[in-house]
Scaffold this motif. Structure first.
Motif, PDB file in Angstrom:
ATOM      1  N   UNK A  52      78.347  57.137  40.388  1.00 14.39           N
ATOM      2  CA  UNK A  52      78.393  56.564  41.935  1.00 14.39           C
ATOM      3  C   UNK A  52      79.494  55.552  41.954  1.00 14.39           C
ATOM      4  N   UNK A  53      81.058  55.772  42.306  1.00 17.14           N
ATOM      5  CA  UNK A  53      81.899  55.043  42.410  1.00 17.14           C
ATOM      6  C   UNK A  53      82.201  53.944  43.152  1.00 17.14           C
ATOM      7  N   UNK A  54      81.023  53.918  43.755  1.00 17.28           N
ATOM      8  CA  UNK A  54      80.651  53.020  45.020  1.00 17.28           C
ATOM      9  C   UNK A  54      79.348  51.487  44.234  1.00 17.28           C
ATOM     10  N   UNK A  59      72.808  58.218  47.199  1.00 21.16           N
ATOM     11  CA  UNK A  59      72.433  59.498  47.137  1.00 21.16           C
ATOM     12  C   UNK A  59      71.556  59.854  46.409  1.00 21.16           C
ATOM     13  N   UNK A  60      70.985  59.384  45.550  1.00 18.20           N
ATOM     14  CA  UNK A  60      69.948  59.365  44.617  1.00 18.20           C
ATOM     15  C   UNK A  60      68.902  57.806  44.789  1.00 18.20           C
ATOM     16  N   UNK A  94      77.467  54.227  36.622  1.00 16.85           N
ATOM     17  CA  UNK A  94      79.158  54.943  37.575  1.00 16.85           C
ATOM     18  C   UNK A  94      80.032  55.667  37.006  1.00 16.85           C
ATOM     19  N   UNK A  95      79.112  56.241  36.013  1.00 15.80           N
ATOM     20  CA  UNK A  95      79.927  57.125  34.980  1.00 15.80           C
ATOM     21  C   UNK A  95      78.273  59.038  34.580  1.00 15.80           C
ATOM     22  N   UNK A  96      79.218  59.478  34.081  1.00 21.33           N
ATOM     23  CA  UNK A  96      78.252  60.841  34.271  1.00 21.33           C
ATOM     24  C   UNK A  96      77.347  60.794  32.514  1.00 21.33           C
TER      25      UNK A  96
END
Length: 396
Positions: A52-54, A59-60, A94-96
């Motif tokens: 999530x870049x925010x 959304x989870x 913020x990252x996968x």
């Protein structure tokens, strides 16, 4: 326009200690996610709401902090003399990336209750009233945890009067015994002190040289003295998490410490180990105001500890880091022991940003090597929600 349907997966949202996460039975996961790999990671990332870049995980199921971006997979144990296997995944925000390199001591408190309530423990092992003993194989680090779970009328007791600083409401107490907590499977050394020293000089280019205790118990942890890095040990989250320079300093020190501990070969590899090692700083007792607004008196604690988790100052204390604190406090000569007064002890009460915590460890010296039979800590756990979690079918 065609759309991908959602799949639904049986899941339980639980609080364990000062953390919370999404719990799954291995058998309930989609087939592709029942084994380690890209499909499992992709599913857990989508469930939690990352990347999530925010930085909010809107959304989870994640709560946008290291304490609330967590997943657990539990199954009947493949190990002799154990009841269940417990696998922990720390999900980056913020990252996968899902970090499988360590355990979560706080969520460990919820594994026994989850296993009992979800049919993973044989019924004859659960008393009508009393305490159920659940032997847990912690699969990330290859260690045994014994959970003592209170039972009333044949079901897990969740409400009670046990209070834990960092948690708003009291609940039932779950005692955890972390057996033989030193060492981990994925490190290059199984030794409690990877360098062989209780205290080392750690040179960090452009920052300085620091006295550190690097210990591998519960979770690999690097301890520094607070005053060596300009702190008092009484700091709350805002003092550090709002300071980008401080966060960068801690991450740089952590990277160089990880190299010295043999966990990575080069500091650039630290990005693949957000969860481990932990870095913490210690200080002698002092008065301060906890984040709850309650005062903590110097005479009520043996030392002060502040710890970083996933790049930020933790709001209380990670359970695995508490095991490291208990172990280091039991061994005279470590920075933790020195901050607590220097004498041998089998229990310690330390101050953290949310209040205090008491932990214990049984340490002994044999043939010149320190051994710890077990570390003991009490937490609480509670089911917050149960049913199904949903994720787009094209996630897998």
């Amino acid at each position: 326009m065609a759309h991908a349907p959602q799949i639904r997966i049986p899941a339980t949202y639980m609080r364990g200690g000062t953390s919370k996460g999404v719990f799954f039975r291995l058998q309930d996961l989609p087939e592709a996610a029942r084994v380690p790999g890209a499909a499992r990671d992709a599913l857990l990332l989508r469930v939690i709401g990352s990347p999530d870049p925010y930085g909010k995980q809107i959304d989870g199921m994640g709560g946008a902090t290291s304490s609330t971006s967590k997943t657990v997979i539990v199954s009947k144990s493949s190990k002799a003399d154990h009841d269940v296997d417990y696998l922990f995944g720390q999900v980056a925000i913020d990252r996968a990336f899902v970090d499988w390199s360590g355990n979560c001591g706080n969520l460990s408190a919820a594994v026994g209750p989850f296993a009992i309530s979800n049919g993973l423990i044989e019924p004859d092992r659960v008393p009508d009233d009393g305490v159920a003993t659940v032997r847990i194989w912690q699969a990330n680090i290859g260690k045994t945890i014994i959970a003592h779970v209170p039972i009333t009328n044949g079901v897990v007791e969740e409400t009670g009067d046990f209070e834990l600083d960092g948690v708003s409401f009291p609940a039932a107490k779950v005692q955890l015994d972390f057996m033989d907590p030193a060492g981990e499977e994925d490190g290059t050394s199984g030794a409690m002190f990877p360098t062989g020293n209780l205290v080392d000089d750690l040179n960090v280019p452009s920052i300085g040289t620091f006295k550190v205790t690097m210990i591998n118990a519960g979770i690999p942890t690097i301890f520094l003295n607070a005053d060596a890095i300009g702190y008092k040990g009484t700091e709350l989250q805002v003092a550090i998490n709002s300071d980008p320079k401080a966060l960068a300093m801690f991450e740089t020190i952590r990277a160089h410490g990880a190299v010295r501990m043999g966990l990575i070969k080069h500091i650039d590899e630290i990005a693949s180990r957000e969860h481990t090692p932990k870095i913490a700083f210690v200080a002698r007792p002092a008065d301060y105001m906890a984040s709850s607004g309650e005062p903590v008196a110097a005479e009520d604690v043996d030392l002060l500890v502040r710890a970083m988790s996933m790049g930020k100052l933790h709001h209380a204390m990670m359970g695995t880091a508490a095991v490291a604190i208990a172990t280091a406090a039991a061994i005279p000569g470590t920075l933790v022991s020195l901050a607590a007064g220097g004498e041998a002890r089998n229990a310690v009460r330390f101050g953290h940003p949310s209040g205090t915590l008491r932990v214990g460890a049984e340490a002994s010296l044999a043939d010149g090597q320190w051994k710890v039979a077990k570390a003991i800590m009490s937490r609480s756990a509670r089911v917050l929600m149960e049913g199904w979690v949903r994720a787009p079918a094209d996630t897998l």
